[in-house]
Every structure is written in C-alpha cells, then in structure tokens.
Write an enzyme that holds these catalytic residues in place. Structure first.
Site, short mmCIF file in Angstrom:
data_model
loop_
_atom_site.label_atom_id
_atom_site.label_comp_id
_atom_site.label_asym_id
_atom_site.label_seq_id
_atom_site.Cartn_x
_atom_site.Cartn_y
_atom_site.Cartn_z
N GLU A 87 -0.30 -16.37 -47.79
CA GLU A 87 0.11 -17.77 -47.61
C GLU A 87 -0.72 -18.41 -46.50
O GLU A 87 -0.98 -19.62 -46.51
CB GLU A 87 1.62 -17.88 -47.29
CG GLU A 87 2.16 -19.28 -47.52
CD GLU A 87 3.67 -19.41 -47.37
OE1 GLU A 87 4.17 -19.27 -46.25
OE2 GLU A 87 4.35 -19.64 -48.38
N HIS A 114 1.83 8.30 -56.36
CA HIS A 114 2.29 8.65 -57.70
C HIS A 114 2.33 7.44 -58.62
O HIS A 114 2.96 7.47 -59.67
CB HIS A 114 3.67 9.30 -57.63
CG HIS A 114 3.66 10.56 -56.80
ND1 HIS A 114 3.24 11.78 -57.28
CD2 HIS A 114 3.94 10.75 -55.48
CE1 HIS A 114 3.31 12.68 -56.31
NE2 HIS A 114 3.73 12.08 -55.21
N LYS A 152 7.44 -26.71 -56.51
CA LYS A 152 8.83 -27.06 -56.12
C LYS A 152 9.20 -28.42 -56.70
O LYS A 152 10.32 -28.61 -57.20
CB LYS A 152 8.94 -27.14 -54.60
CG LYS A 152 8.79 -25.82 -53.88
CD LYS A 152 8.96 -26.04 -52.37
CE LYS A 152 8.48 -24.86 -51.57
NZ LYS A 152 8.45 -25.11 -50.14
O1 F6P Z 1 7.65 -22.34 -49.92
C1 F6P Z 1 7.04 -21.63 -48.89
C2 F6P Z 1 7.79 -21.76 -47.60
O2 F6P Z 1 7.66 -23.05 -47.09
C3 F6P Z 1 7.36 -20.72 -46.58
O3 F6P Z 1 6.25 -21.11 -45.87
C4 F6P Z 1 8.59 -20.55 -45.77
O4 F6P Z 1 8.57 -19.38 -45.01
C5 F6P Z 1 9.64 -20.55 -46.86
O5 F6P Z 1 9.18 -21.50 -47.79
C6 F6P Z 1 11.03 -20.89 -46.41
O6 F6P Z 1 11.10 -22.15 -45.82
P1 F6P Z 1 12.34 -22.58 -44.95
O7 F6P Z 1 12.43 -21.65 -43.80
O8 F6P Z 1 12.07 -23.99 -44.53
O9 F6P Z 1 13.55 -22.48 -45.84
#
Ligand code: F6P
Length: 539
Positions: A350, A381, A506
């Site tokens: 990431e 394995h 998203k």
């Molecule tokens: O979608 C990725 C992300 O933004 C990560 O970088 C982050 O760790 C995770 O989602 C969770 O985000 P949050 O802590 O804001 O729920």
C-alpha cells in the site's frame, strides 16, 4: 532527467550487465569474507545480507544512488514533521509516537502523544482490573477490535506474536472483514454481557468497520442491552475523527484519539494499539514503542553501510530494478509471526505500489515487488517448490528468534527439551532452505543427472535473526520494515504515505450496492449487469 537517466542509475545498470549472470555460489567461492562482512547487528536484531547477488562494489554504487536521491535530507524531513505526504498535505510522523522527550522534534506533539497514552492507560487499567462493567454490571471478559487494514493488521500481529507475554485472562479478538461471516461465528461464542468492542478507524467512515459495529450493536440489543448502554458501555472508539465518534454515539470518555499525521498502516504505535495494551499491559506496550524508537535512532544515525533499513532497501532496489526480480517472500520460522506476512503486504504494497513519481510523472522503472509469505516451515510444504524449481526469481526474507525464553519458562524438563529440539529443527530448516536457494546443485557433493532433480539456486535472500521475540525486539523489527519501505520510496521518488489506489473501488461499491438491492443496474458494464442478475435471481 528521470531517475533512469541519472549517473548513479546508469553506473548501476552497467555494473548489473557485468554481474547479473554471476551465480551466488561463485560470489561466495571467490570471497570468503562476505558472510561475516555483510552481517549487521543493532536493536536486538542481526541482519545478514550476504546472500544478495552483489559485490562490495555493488553496495558502493547503491550508496551513491542513495546520496544522489538525497536520502539524508528525506530522513531528516521524515523525523522533523515536514509534509512529506505531499498529495494529502500531511507529515508522516509515526516516529513521534515513540519518541523520547530528549529527542522529540516538537514538544507540543510529544505532550499530546503522552496525553493520549495516559488516556489509554486509564481505560486499559480499568478493563484489565475488571472495573469496566457491561450493561448488566458484569466485568469485561472479551474485547473485540473492529477495524480493517492498519486499524487491524498491526494490533492483530503484535497480540498474536506476543501471545506468551499476554498477562490477562481477557480474550482479545479481531474482526475486519465486511462480509460478516466471521462476525456471526465469533459473536455466537461470546457473552454480550461481558464483551467490549473497540471501534478502531482513523477516518471513522470505513464501511467495513461500520458494518461490523452495526451488527455488534444489533447483537447487544438483541441480547437485552438497552440501546444507550450498548453504545456507552460496550464501545471504545479510536480515531483521528472525534466528531464522527461522537455522532456514532461513543461516550466522550471512551474515545481515544490520534492524528491525521499518522498513516493508517503506521498507526499501531498510536491508540490504535489499544488492544495490544489490554493484552500485554501498558509496560508491554511501552516496551514495543521503545524497541521501535531504538530502530529510529539506528536509522537516523548509522552510516549507510551499518544501517539495516538502508541496506535492506538498497537490496530491494537492486533486485527489483537491476536484476528484474518481481517477487518478495516473507518467511518467518516461528508460528507466532504467522501474521507478519499479511501485515507487511499492507505496509509495503500500500505504501510503494505506485506508478507515478512525486512530481506526478509516470515512472519508467519498476517500483514495489509483489510481497507475500507464510510461516516458513509451512511454506516449505506449499510454495517452496516454486522458489526452488519455478521460473520466477524471488527475493526471500528468512526471519527467526535466536533464543526462546518461552521454552525455558516451561515447568517440565521433558517438554522443555522437546521444544528446544523443535526450535533447533526450525533454525536448521531456515539455514538449509536459504543455503539451497542460494547454491542450488552446488550444495550437493554430486550434482544430479536427472533434470527433474536439478536446483538452479541463485535466489537471493536476507536472514533476519531476533535475539528473542519480545515486545522490544518486535517493535524494532516492525520499525525496520517501516524504514526500509521509506528508503525504497525515496530512491524511487514516490510518496509511500498516500493510497489513492484504494478509493475508486470503494465509491463504485456504494453504487453497486444500490443496484444489487434494487436491481437498477443501468450504467454498469455488461459483466456486472450479468452478475447482478445472477445474484438477484439466486437470492
Ligand atoms: O482502504 C485502505 C485504508 O484506507 C487503509 O489505508 C487503512 O489502514 C484502512 O483503509 C482502514 O482505514 P480506517 O482506519 O480509516 O478505517
């Protein structure tokens, strides 16, 4: 001028043309010093990088590349709170979460961090002492962390790695996935009267975690909790967004804060580490911070040749950009580190899975490798076949503890001796596998004649040994990978602290959810329309 046109890059490319066909067996045969010389130690960790396909000269050329990319300036900018996450206009100050007063770059930030640690300690001590009561007045027996990505992987890794240092009977659980399948299974085993949920989310808008939290509320209420008490007595919130925590209904005294300048995947050192502190107590959590801080000091002060994060990062750059190696396998030879590969896939991919440089230009060089891994003895394995005889070159990190105080703590001599044997067995396998990956057939007295039994070898690896798997050394190990990832990004001139690539999916998912619920799928591509239809028809 792009990176690939710079003098240091050019010299490395020329050098690679000469040595890239040289086999590791040759490099070892012609240089008896390399095993010792390329071994570094700091912060309770020993790192051996001699099994990289490099000469001493290669390292010198890589140090020149680091100089050319102005690594020292970037390290100073990281620690001094410059807005190096320039696409989000933020600093990346996870190191401030573990700084000591004497070396903190900003007294106000240091105070704010101490204040949050104190707030965290109040709640941690109350829960551990059995003084936090659920809706029917009973003490908490189980804590469930609801979070995903950085709000899940770090705490989950640390609690699982330090399972032998856990010094409370309170059960600690992690729920991350939005699908609810594990949620239902876990809730069925827990007692709603005595279960506390930690809603851990930097943004407090992550739908995965909101969905799990909503299910948790429904479950509490269905089991007799008055709604107000379900929110007030069964939830702690951890976030950089206090407004959203309050809107959700978390009692102000049960809110723990951190800051925008802590990246999600770098946040386990903040109040996101709440469940770690419940598991091992605040002294254990502070030991974790101390170990990471020791690695910070090492990273800031060691010369390039003695600097573990820098050496490991430069090895990655060499493998990725000059030897064309796409894969990186994380192979811990200790089952307590089973979650380390998952944690590192987020930290590394990431951060560095980017194809645009800091100036917004498409890069013309490779960046982050594909990272995956598994507990080494199990992976032997499973996918070691590919490492030994496949067509892909893969760089491996072998990781193990040198000593096992947990074994010495076993009361019974026969069990101690059997476990001691198992530790030796794991170490022997680590050494054997890394040797065969390095030497191939040359590890045998008589090379095989059957092509199916041929081992090409020449797979590069690092070996990372921990004095022991305790909180302090684990903190140092995680910080070692954080800084390694940062150095790679500096060399590649990319921003390791943003993650724009995860956003579009998203947004589309929200639209798609509507289509799935209503059947109004116009505007979607044909494959999605067909799949929505199949899902709706089946339902
Ligand atoms: O979608 C990725 C992300 O933004 C990560 O970088 C982050 O760790 C995770 O989602 C969770 O985000 P949050 O802590 O804001 O729920």
């Amino acid at each position: 001028m792009t990176l690939t046109q710079t003098p240091a890059w050019h010299d490395l490319a020329e050098h690679a043309n000469v040595i890239k066909s040289w086999h590791l067996s040759r490099l070892f045969a012609q240089d008896e010093q390399r095993g010792q010389r390329d071994q570094l130690a700091a912060c309770g960790i020993t790192v051996n990088v001699s099994r990289q396909r490099m000469l001493p000269e290669t390292w010198q050329l890589l140090y020149r590349l680091a100089e050319q990319q102005d690594l020292s300036t970037s390290i100073s900018a990281l620690f001094s709170g410059h807005a190096i996450n320039h696409t989000e206009g933020r600093a990346a100050l996870h190191t401030a979460l573990r700084a000591e007063q004497s070396d903190a770059h900003d007294a106000t930030i240091w105070q704010a961090v101490q204040q949050q640690l104190a707030n965290m300690q109040l709640l941690v001590d109350k829960i551990r002492a059995g003084q936090w009561r659920g809706f029917s007045g009973r003490a908490i027996t189980d804590v469930v962390n609801l979070g995903v990505g950085g709000s899940d992987l770090g705490p989950n890794l640390v609690v699982s790695a330090l399972q032998q240092q856990k010094n409370t009977a309170i059960g600690i659980h992690y729920l991350s996935s939005m699908d609810g399948a594990k949620t239902a299974a876990l809730l069925n085993k827990l007692n709603p009267h005595t279960t506390l949920f930690v809603f851990a989310s930097k943004t407090f808008t992550t739908i995965d975690t909101l969905a799990n939290a909503q299910t948790a509320i429904e479950w509490l209420v269905a089991h007799g909790a008055p709604k107000a008490l379900a929110y007030q007595q069964h939830f702690v919130g951890v976030s950089a967004n206090p407004r959203k925590m309050s809107e959700f209904g978390i009692h102000p005294e049960h809110q723990l804060h951190f800051w925008e300048w802590v990246g999600g995947r770098y946040s386990l050192w903040s109040t996101i580490g709440f469940t770690i502190a419940i598991a091992v107590g605040m002294p254990g959590f502070r030991a974790l911070l101390q170990g990471a801080h020791a690695m910070d000091v090492h990273f800031r002060t060691a010369t390039w040749s003695d600097n573990m994060p820098v050496r490991l990062a430069l090895a990655t750059v060499w493998n990725r950009n000059f030897l064309g190696i796409h894969g990186k396998a994380i192979l811990p030879y200790d089952a307590r580190l089973a979650l380390l590969p998952a944690y590192l896939t987020q930290l590394i991919m990431e951060s560095n899975g980017k194809s645009v440089d800091r100036n917004g230009r498409a890069v013309d060089y490779a960046t982050c490798p594909i990272v995956w891994g598994e507990v080494g003895p199990n992976a032997q394995h499973a996918f070691y076949q590919l490492l030994h005889q496949g067509t892909e070159a893969v760089a491996c990190d072998f990781i193990a503890p040198i000593t096992r105080p947990d074994i010495e703590a076993e009361p019974d001599e026969a069990t101690r001796s059997a476990l001691h044997y198992q530790h030796q067995l794991a170490l022997a396998n680590l050494l054997a596998q890394s040797t065969v990956l390095m030497l191939g057939d040359a590890a045998l007295e008589t090379p095989p004649t059957d092509a199916h039994k041929h081992y090409a070898g020449n797979q590069p690896s690092n070996t990372i040994l921990l004095n022991q798997l305790d909180a302090k050394t684990l903190g140092a190990l995680i910080a070692l990978y954080e800084h390694q990832t940062f150095v790679e990004a500096v060399i590649w001139n990319i921003n390791p602290f943003d993650q724009w690539g995860v956003e579009l999916g998203k947004q589309i998912a929200l639209k798609t959810l509507q289509a799935l619920q209503t059947g109004a799928s116009s505007g979607f591509d044909q494959a999605t329309v067909a799949l929505i239809e199949a899902l709706r028809n089946a339902g």
